[in-house]
Design a protein around this motif. Structure first.
Motif, PDB file in Angstrom:
ATOM      1  N   ARG A   1      -1.319  27.568  10.948  1.00 59.07           N
ATOM      2  CA  ARG A   1      -0.718  26.300  11.385  1.00 59.07           C
ATOM      3  C   ARG A   1      -0.487  25.357  10.212  1.00 59.07           C
ATOM      4  NH1 ARG A   1      -3.958  27.216  16.146  1.00 59.07           N
ATOM      5  NH2 ARG A   1      -5.724  26.109  15.243  1.00 59.07           N
ATOM      6  N   ILE A   2      -1.386  25.377   9.237  1.00 60.70           N
ATOM      7  CA  ILE A   2      -1.204  24.547   8.043  1.00 60.70           C
ATOM      8  C   ILE A   2      -0.064  25.090   7.195  1.00 60.70           C
ATOM      9  CG2 ILE A   2      -2.314  23.631   5.966  1.00 60.70           C
ATOM     10  CD1 ILE A   2      -5.019  24.061   7.388  1.00 60.70           C
ATOM     11  N   ILE A   3       0.015  26.403   7.091  1.00 57.15           N
ATOM     12  CA  ILE A   3       1.008  27.042   6.239  1.00 57.15           C
ATOM     13  C   ILE A   3       2.432  26.770   6.719  1.00 57.15           C
ATOM     14  CG2 ILE A   3       1.867  29.300   5.464  1.00 57.15           C
ATOM     15  CD1 ILE A   3      -1.046  30.260   5.504  1.00 57.15           C
ATOM     16  N   VAL A   4       2.599  26.525   8.011  1.00 56.03           N
ATOM     17  CA  VAL A   4       3.932  26.210   8.533  1.00 56.03           C
ATOM     18  C   VAL A   4       4.577  25.092   7.720  1.00 56.03           C
ATOM     19  CG1 VAL A   4       5.187  25.235  10.489  1.00 56.03           C
ATOM     20  CG2 VAL A   4       3.482  27.020  10.881  1.00 56.03           C
ATOM     21  N   GLY A   5       3.791  24.059   7.394  1.00 51.43           N
ATOM     22  CA  GLY A   5       4.308  22.931   6.634  1.00 51.43           C
ATOM     23  C   GLY A   5       4.685  23.288   5.210  1.00 51.43           C
ATOM     24  N   TRP A   6       4.128  24.367   4.672  1.00 52.48           N
ATOM     25  CA  TRP A   6       4.505  24.836   3.343  1.00 52.48           C
ATOM     26  C   TRP A   6       5.804  25.640   3.390  1.00 52.48           C
ATOM     27  CZ3 TRP A   6      -0.589  27.113   0.790  1.00 52.48           C
ATOM     28  CH2 TRP A   6      -1.539  26.088   0.692  1.00 52.48           C
ATOM     29  N   CYS A   7       5.956  26.426   4.458  1.00 54.46           N
ATOM     30  CA  CYS A   7       7.068  27.371   4.522  1.00 54.46           C
ATOM     31  C   CYS A   7       8.396  26.725   4.910  1.00 54.46           C
ATOM     32  CB  CYS A   7       6.734  28.488   5.513  1.00 54.46           C
ATOM     33  SG  CYS A   7       5.448  29.621   4.943  1.00 54.46           S
ATOM     34  N   ILE A   8       8.372  25.821   5.867  1.00 58.37           N
ATOM     35  CA  ILE A   8       9.636  25.302   6.402  1.00 58.37           C
ATOM     36  C   ILE A   8      10.530  24.699   5.321  1.00 58.37           C
ATOM     37  CG2 ILE A   8      10.622  23.481   7.865  1.00 58.37           C
ATOM     38  CD1 ILE A   8       8.528  24.155   9.964  1.00 58.37           C
ATOM     39  N   PRO A   9      10.051  23.805   4.453  1.00 59.29           N
ATOM     40  CA  PRO A   9      10.983  23.217   3.474  1.00 59.29           C
ATOM     41  C   PRO A   9      11.451  24.195   2.400  1.00 59.29           C
ATOM     42  CG  PRO A   9       8.740  22.446   3.082  1.00 59.29           C
ATOM     43  CD  PRO A   9       8.704  23.197   4.371  1.00 59.29           C
ATOM     44  N   ARG A  10      10.767  25.329   2.257  1.00 57.78           N
ATOM     45  CA  ARG A  10      11.127  26.288   1.213  1.00 57.78           C
ATOM     46  C   ARG A  10      11.876  27.497   1.761  1.00 57.78           C
ATOM     47  NH1 ARG A  10       6.567  23.681  -0.034  1.00 57.78           N
ATOM     48  NH2 ARG A  10       6.172  23.100  -2.222  1.00 57.78           N
ATOM     49  N   GLY A  11      11.965  27.620   3.076  1.00 54.24           N
ATOM     50  CA  GLY A  11      12.648  28.761   3.674  1.00 54.24           C
ATOM     51  C   GLY A  11      11.844  30.043   3.609  1.00 54.24           C
ATOM     52  N   TRP A  12      10.529  29.945   3.389  1.00 48.33           N
ATOM     53  CA  TRP A  12       9.662  31.115   3.355  1.00 48.33           C
ATOM     54  C   TRP A  12       9.241  31.506   4.762  1.00 48.33           C
ATOM     55  CZ3 TRP A  12       5.787  28.846  -0.767  1.00 48.33           C
ATOM     56  CH2 TRP A  12       6.451  28.704  -2.001  1.00 48.33           C
ATOM     57  N   ARG A  13       8.602  32.660   4.864  1.00 50.42           N
ATOM     58  CA  ARG A  13       8.161  33.177   6.150  1.00 50.42           C
ATOM     59  C   ARG A  13       6.627  33.250   6.202  1.00 50.42           C
ATOM     60  NH1 ARG A  13      11.938  38.475   6.549  1.00 50.42           N
ATOM     61  NH2 ARG A  13      10.997  38.669   8.631  1.00 50.42           N
ATOM     62  N   ILE A  14       6.096  33.129   7.420  1.00 47.84           N
ATOM     63  CA  ILE A  14       4.660  33.289   7.637  1.00 47.84           C
ATOM     64  C   ILE A  14       4.392  34.743   8.019  1.00 47.84           C
ATOM     65  CG2 ILE A  14       2.728  32.691   9.155  1.00 47.84           C
ATOM     66  CD1 ILE A  14       3.775  29.880   9.253  1.00 47.84           C
ATOM     67  N   ALA A  15       3.370  35.319   7.425  1.00 50.56           N
ATOM     68  CA  ALA A  15       2.990  36.704   7.718  1.00 50.56           C
ATOM     69  C   ALA A  15       1.698  36.710   8.520  1.00 50.56           C
ATOM     70  CB  ALA A  15       2.806  37.492   6.421  1.00 50.56           C
ATOM     71  N   PRO A  16       1.792  36.851   9.849  1.00 49.86           N
ATOM     72  CA  PRO A  16       0.576  37.028  10.622  1.00 49.86           C
ATOM     73  C   PRO A  16      -0.054  38.387  10.313  1.00 49.86           C
ATOM     74  CG  PRO A  16       2.502  37.333  12.013  1.00 49.86           C
ATOM     75  CD  PRO A  16       3.009  36.911  10.667  1.00 49.86           C
ATOM     76  N   ARG A  17      -1.280  38.582  10.743  1.00 47.97           N
ATOM     77  CA  ARG A  17      -1.952  39.871  10.568  1.00 47.97           C
ATOM     78  C   ARG A  17      -2.179  40.449  11.974  1.00 47.97           C
ATOM     79  NH1 ARG A  17      -6.746  40.149   6.699  1.00 47.97           N
ATOM     80  NH2 ARG A  17      -5.727  42.091   6.111  1.00 47.97           N
TER      81      ARG A  17
END
Length: 231
Positions: free
Chosen positions: A203-219
């Protein structure tokens, strides 16, 4: 018969739990042996305490074929360390398999590969004890990393702990600034081995990814099976 051997910690069928091919039924071949010793390593039986028999490449291929799956993941440990991995990859390709190779990106070699899944290790991976200096000197080498990104279809997966501040984010930004890359090929994966920790950090990482266009990798495999071998 090919006489090359690899030390194998485990071979099993499951679903891919991380990255681009999330959820894909796959056969995993886990090579035992690694040049790093990450503090949070979740497969110590392939790195900190390597185990498993030395198997002929033909024996490995036969076991892979017994599962009847097209997708094969060559993982570790660090599979790119060993000469036999290229022979294994070639044999699997000749049998019609789609190949993912999972690597920390510290070694480059030529081999058949449909997806090079590269997980450069950040400063958060530094262990304590006698391995600390060697790990820190070895964990990140931009020369093979650039060659891997330039040579193969790839994804970049970074293991992060956002609950320790933005140190990991700043290090990733610094690394990517020195690499050719596509934003959509960058994944951030929360460090953790239980579902509650992974969701909280994601949930914290979402804020890192959105402005950079990166993706979240769940496990996904952790959610499905817990932190268990052979999954």
């Amino acid at each position: 018969m090919n006489k090359e051997k690899l030390r194998i910690a485990e071979i099993f069928a499951s679903v891919q739990g991380e990255g681009t091919w999330l959820g894909m039924p796959s056969t995993f071949v886990r090579v035992s042996g690694c040049n790093l010793r990450c503090s949070w390593c979740d497969t110590p039986y392939a790195s900190w305490r390597p185990e498993g028999p030395h198997m002929l490449v033909d024996e490995i291929v036969a076991q892979v074929e017994s599962y009847g799956l097209r997708h094969v993941v060559l993982t570790g440990g660090e599979p790119m360390l060993f000469d036999g991995i290229a022979t294994l990859a070639q044999s699997l390709r000749e049998n019609g398999h789609y190949l993912t190779v999972e690597t920390a990106g510290t070694v480059f070699r030529e081999l058949p590969c449909d997806l090079m899944s590269i997980s450069p290790k950040l400063g958060n991976s530094k262990p304590e004890g006698e391995w600390a200096i060697r790990h820190e000197k070895t964990r990140l080498d931009l020369e093979p990393l650039r060659k891997l990104v330039g040579h193969y279809p790839y994804q970049l997966k970074f293991v992060v702990n956002p609950e320790e501040g933005d140190r990991d984010l700043r290090e990733i930004d610094e690394i990517l600034a020195r690499l050719p890359r596509r934003a959509e090929a960058v994944f951030l994966m929360p460090e953790g081995t239980d579902s509650e920790t992974l969701r909280r950090r994601a949930r914290i990482i979402v804020g890192w990814c959105i402005p950079r266009g990166w993706r979240i990798a769940p496990r996904l495999h952790i959610d499905l099976f817990g932190n268990e071998r052979g999954t």
